[in-house]
Motif scaffolding. Structure first.
Motif, PDB file in Angstrom:
ATOM      1  N   VAL A   1     -42.615  -0.286 -54.631  1.00 21.26           N
ATOM      2  CA  VAL A   1     -41.338  -0.145 -53.930  1.00 21.26           C
ATOM      3  C   VAL A   1     -41.329   1.203 -53.218  1.00 21.26           C
ATOM      4  O   VAL A   1     -41.537   2.244 -53.840  1.00 21.26           O
ATOM      5  CB  VAL A   1     -40.139  -0.246 -54.904  1.00 21.26           C
ATOM      6  CG1 VAL A   1     -38.825   0.004 -54.179  1.00 21.26           C
ATOM      7  CG2 VAL A   1     -40.129  -1.597 -55.598  1.00 21.26           C
ATOM      8  N   PHE A   2     -41.106   1.166 -51.907  1.00 23.87           N
ATOM      9  CA  PHE A   2     -41.027   2.391 -51.116  1.00 23.87           C
ATOM     10  C   PHE A   2     -39.572   2.840 -51.017  1.00 23.87           C
ATOM     11  O   PHE A   2     -38.671   2.018 -50.853  1.00 23.87           O
ATOM     12  CB  PHE A   2     -41.591   2.175 -49.708  1.00 23.87           C
ATOM     13  CG  PHE A   2     -43.083   2.133 -49.667  1.00 23.87           C
ATOM     14  CD1 PHE A   2     -43.821   3.309 -49.600  1.00 23.87           C
ATOM     15  CD2 PHE A   2     -43.753   0.920 -49.712  1.00 23.87           C
ATOM     16  CE1 PHE A   2     -45.205   3.270 -49.575  1.00 23.87           C
ATOM     17  CE2 PHE A   2     -45.137   0.872 -49.686  1.00 23.87           C
ATOM     18  CZ  PHE A   2     -45.874   2.051 -49.621  1.00 23.87           C
ATOM     19  N   VAL A   3     -39.369   4.153 -51.128  1.00 22.54           N
ATOM     20  CA  VAL A   3     -38.033   4.738 -51.045  1.00 22.54           C
ATOM     21  C   VAL A   3     -38.003   5.643 -49.814  1.00 22.54           C
ATOM     22  O   VAL A   3     -38.933   6.416 -49.571  1.00 22.54           O
ATOM     23  CB  VAL A   3     -37.714   5.575 -52.313  1.00 22.54           C
ATOM     24  CG1 VAL A   3     -36.319   6.177 -52.229  1.00 22.54           C
ATOM     25  CG2 VAL A   3     -37.875   4.727 -53.564  1.00 22.54           C
ATOM     26  N   GLU A   4     -36.917   5.519 -49.044  1.00 22.77           N
ATOM     27  CA  GLU A   4     -36.769   6.310 -47.822  1.00 22.77           C
ATOM     28  C   GLU A   4     -35.433   7.039 -47.838  1.00 22.77           C
ATOM     29  O   GLU A   4     -34.409   6.472 -48.229  1.00 22.77           O
ATOM     30  CB  GLU A   4     -36.855   5.386 -46.602  1.00 22.77           C
ATOM     31  CG  GLU A   4     -36.827   6.119 -45.286  1.00 22.77           C
ATOM     32  CD  GLU A   4     -37.140   5.207 -44.097  1.00 22.77           C
ATOM     33  OE1 GLU A   4     -37.385   5.747 -43.017  1.00 22.77           O
ATOM     34  OE2 GLU A   4     -37.124   3.970 -44.264  1.00 22.77           O
ATOM     35  N   ILE A   5     -35.438   8.277 -47.403  1.00 23.45           N
ATOM     36  CA  ILE A   5     -34.211   9.067 -47.318  1.00 23.45           C
ATOM     37  C   ILE A   5     -33.398   8.580 -46.116  1.00 23.45           C
ATOM     38  O   ILE A   5     -33.969   8.174 -45.099  1.00 23.45           O
ATOM     39  CB  ILE A   5     -34.538  10.579 -47.214  1.00 23.45           C
ATOM     40  CG1 ILE A   5     -33.269  11.418 -47.373  1.00 23.45           C
ATOM     41  CG2 ILE A   5     -35.292  10.903 -45.944  1.00 23.45           C
ATOM     42  CD1 ILE A   5     -33.545  12.910 -47.545  1.00 23.45           C
TER      43      ILE A   5
ATOM     44  N   THR B   1     -36.137   4.562 -61.781  1.00 22.11           N
ATOM     45  CA  THR B   1     -35.494   3.412 -61.126  1.00 22.11           C
ATOM     46  C   THR B   1     -33.971   3.564 -61.144  1.00 22.11           C
ATOM     47  O   THR B   1     -33.313   3.349 -60.125  1.00 22.11           O
ATOM     48  CB  THR B   1     -35.912   2.094 -61.807  1.00 22.11           C
ATOM     49  OG1 THR B   1     -37.342   2.028 -61.791  1.00 22.11           O
ATOM     50  CG2 THR B   1     -35.347   0.885 -61.099  1.00 22.11           C
ATOM     51  N   GLY B   2     -33.424   3.963 -62.275  1.00 22.89           N
ATOM     52  CA  GLY B   2     -31.976   4.178 -62.375  1.00 22.89           C
ATOM     53  C   GLY B   2     -31.510   5.288 -61.458  1.00 22.89           C
ATOM     54  O   GLY B   2     -30.434   5.202 -60.848  1.00 22.89           O
ATOM     55  N   LEU B   3     -32.297   6.336 -61.367  1.00 23.76           N
ATOM     56  CA  LEU B   3     -31.979   7.468 -60.491  1.00 23.76           C
ATOM     57  C   LEU B   3     -31.953   7.008 -59.029  1.00 23.76           C
ATOM     58  O   LEU B   3     -31.014   7.316 -58.288  1.00 23.76           O
ATOM     59  CB  LEU B   3     -33.031   8.562 -60.707  1.00 23.76           C
ATOM     60  CG  LEU B   3     -32.868   9.886 -60.013  1.00 23.76           C
ATOM     61  CD1 LEU B   3     -31.534  10.540 -60.331  1.00 23.76           C
ATOM     62  CD2 LEU B   3     -34.001  10.812 -60.422  1.00 23.76           C
ATOM     63  N   ILE B   4     -32.951   6.235 -58.637  1.00 22.66           N
ATOM     64  CA  ILE B   4     -33.005   5.703 -57.269  1.00 22.66           C
ATOM     65  C   ILE B   4     -31.843   4.731 -57.033  1.00 22.66           C
ATOM     66  O   ILE B   4     -31.227   4.737 -55.963  1.00 22.66           O
ATOM     67  CB  ILE B   4     -34.369   5.012 -56.999  1.00 22.66           C
ATOM     68  CG1 ILE B   4     -35.542   5.981 -57.193  1.00 22.66           C
ATOM     69  CG2 ILE B   4     -34.392   4.372 -55.617  1.00 22.66           C
ATOM     70  CD1 ILE B   4     -35.641   7.120 -56.231  1.00 22.66           C
TER      71      ILE B   4
ATOM     72  N   VAL C   1     -30.488   6.816 -50.108  1.00 21.60           N
ATOM     73  CA  VAL C   1     -31.848   6.296 -49.935  1.00 21.60           C
ATOM     74  C   VAL C   1     -31.771   4.794 -49.681  1.00 21.60           C
ATOM     75  O   VAL C   1     -30.764   4.151 -49.986  1.00 21.60           O
ATOM     76  CB  VAL C   1     -32.759   6.550 -51.169  1.00 21.60           C
ATOM     77  CG1 VAL C   1     -32.915   8.037 -51.459  1.00 21.60           C
ATOM     78  CG2 VAL C   1     -32.263   5.793 -52.400  1.00 21.60           C
ATOM     79  N   SER C   2     -32.841   4.277 -49.125  1.00 21.27           N
ATOM     80  CA  SER C   2     -32.993   2.818 -49.014  1.00 21.27           C
ATOM     81  C   SER C   2     -34.357   2.468 -49.602  1.00 21.27           C
ATOM     82  O   SER C   2     -35.242   3.315 -49.683  1.00 21.27           O
ATOM     83  CB  SER C   2     -32.887   2.376 -47.557  1.00 21.27           C
ATOM     84  OG  SER C   2     -33.924   2.961 -46.793  1.00 21.27           O
ATOM     85  N   ARG C   3     -34.477   1.212 -50.037  1.00 25.32           N
ATOM     86  CA  ARG C   3     -35.728   0.755 -50.662  1.00 25.32           C
ATOM     87  C   ARG C   3     -36.254  -0.476 -49.950  1.00 25.32           C
ATOM     88  O   ARG C   3     -35.471  -1.276 -49.445  1.00 25.32           O
ATOM     89  CB  ARG C   3     -35.471   0.364 -52.125  1.00 25.32           C
ATOM     90  CG  ARG C   3     -35.346   1.514 -53.051  1.00 25.32           C
ATOM     91  CD  ARG C   3     -35.351   0.992 -54.452  1.00 25.32           C
ATOM     92  NE  ARG C   3     -33.995   0.725 -54.898  1.00 25.32           N
ATOM     93  CZ  ARG C   3     -33.609   0.806 -56.155  1.00 25.32           C
ATOM     94  NH1 ARG C   3     -34.445   1.111 -57.095  1.00 25.32           N
ATOM     95  NH2 ARG C   3     -32.369   0.563 -56.480  1.00 25.32           N
ATOM     96  N   ARG C   4     -37.578  -0.602 -50.000  1.00 19.50           N
ATOM     97  CA  ARG C   4     -38.208  -1.831 -49.518  1.00 19.50           C
ATOM     98  C   ARG C   4     -39.514  -2.037 -50.269  1.00 19.50           C
ATOM     99  O   ARG C   4     -40.188  -1.077 -50.627  1.00 19.50           O
ATOM    100  CB  ARG C   4     -38.424  -1.804 -48.007  1.00 19.50           C
ATOM    101  CG  ARG C   4     -39.398  -0.765 -47.528  1.00 19.50           C
ATOM    102  CD  ARG C   4     -39.668  -0.888 -46.025  1.00 19.50           C
ATOM    103  NE  ARG C   4     -40.392   0.265 -45.546  1.00 19.50           N
ATOM    104  CZ  ARG C   4     -41.685   0.492 -45.769  1.00 19.50           C
ATOM    105  NH1 ARG C   4     -42.404  -0.346 -46.455  1.00 19.50           N
ATOM    106  NH2 ARG C   4     -42.269   1.580 -45.298  1.00 19.50           N
ATOM    107  N   ARG C   5     -39.836  -3.293 -50.486  1.00 16.07           N
ATOM    108  CA  ARG C   5     -41.089  -3.642 -51.176  1.00 16.07           C
ATOM    109  C   ARG C   5     -42.256  -3.538 -50.203  1.00 16.07           C
ATOM    110  O   ARG C   5     -42.116  -3.828 -49.012  1.00 16.07           O
ATOM    111  CB  ARG C   5     -41.024  -5.069 -51.712  1.00 16.07           C
ATOM    112  CG  ARG C   5     -40.134  -5.186 -52.910  1.00 16.07           C
ATOM    113  CD  ARG C   5     -40.667  -6.184 -53.916  1.00 16.07           C
ATOM    114  NE  ARG C   5     -39.792  -6.196 -55.069  1.00 16.07           N
ATOM    115  CZ  ARG C   5     -39.954  -5.429 -56.141  1.00 16.07           C
ATOM    116  NH1 ARG C   5     -40.952  -4.609 -56.216  1.00 16.07           N
ATOM    117  NH2 ARG C   5     -39.118  -5.499 -57.138  1.00 16.07           N
ATOM    118  N   SER C   6     -43.390  -3.142 -50.730  1.00 16.11           N
ATOM    119  CA  SER C   6     -44.615  -3.081 -49.944  1.00 16.11           C
ATOM    120  C   SER C   6     -45.021  -4.502 -49.553  1.00 16.11           C
ATOM    121  O   SER C   6     -44.899  -5.430 -50.355  1.00 16.11           O
ATOM    122  CB  SER C   6     -45.727  -2.434 -50.770  1.00 16.11           C
ATOM    123  OG  SER C   6     -46.972  -2.631 -50.155  1.00 16.11           O
TER     124      SER C   6
END
Length: 153
Positions: free
Chosen positions: A106-110, A82-85, A94-99
């Motif tokens: 939590v989905f992570v996208e480049i 989580t800290g790395l993201i 990266v960007s994040r969004r909840r399912s």
């Protein structure tokens, strides 16, 4: 002083306690030297080895991924994915969004920015691979990989 190359490099007066110890220390010393060289290259692009690994995983997958799946695919175990993201998100890599189906996921996208950085890094990373391992034959590289996989069993 007699003994193998590692014994001379370490200026170790006595032989290693066992061939297993010598092999393990050889592996650790080699790993450290390779990590240092790659660490220097990654720093030139503002990344750590772990951050680079996350971005490569995401680029390779080609679609957003759950954090836990990224953590499972990492080369080195990262206790705080989580800290790395978080740090990659602060750098707009990266960007994040909840399912929508499961709010715990939590989905992570480049991002485009990260894709551009990786594209710039591809050549230098490939060059460093060749620089560090290019003196080994194809057969030696295959055997080295086979032995390392066997050691991890």
């Amino acid at each position: 002083m007699t003994g193998g190359r590692l014994q001379r490099e370490l200026k170790k007066k006595k032989p290693f306690a066992s061939p297993e110890q010598e092999a393990l220390l050889n592996l650790m010393r080699t790993s450290d030297q390779l990590q240092n060289r790659f660490g220097r290259l990654f720093r030139q692009f503002g990344l750590t080895a772990s951050q680079y690994n996350v971005l490569r995983i995401l680029r390779g997958e080609g679609k957003p991924m759950p954090c836990l799946e990224i953590a499972e695919r990492m080369i080195q175990v990262v206790p705080a994915i989580t800290g790395l993201i978080d740090r990659l998100e602060k750098q707009s890599m990266v960007s994040r969004r909840r399912s929508t189906e499961d709010r715990r996921v939590v989905f992570v996208e480049i991002t485009k920015k990260a894709r551009a950085v990786l594209k710039k890094m591809d050549g230098p990373v490939g060059d460093l691979h060749k620089q560090l391992m290019g003196h080994l034959t194809r057969a030696e590289l295959k055997e080295l990989s086979r032995l390392l996989e066997k050691a991890r069993e």
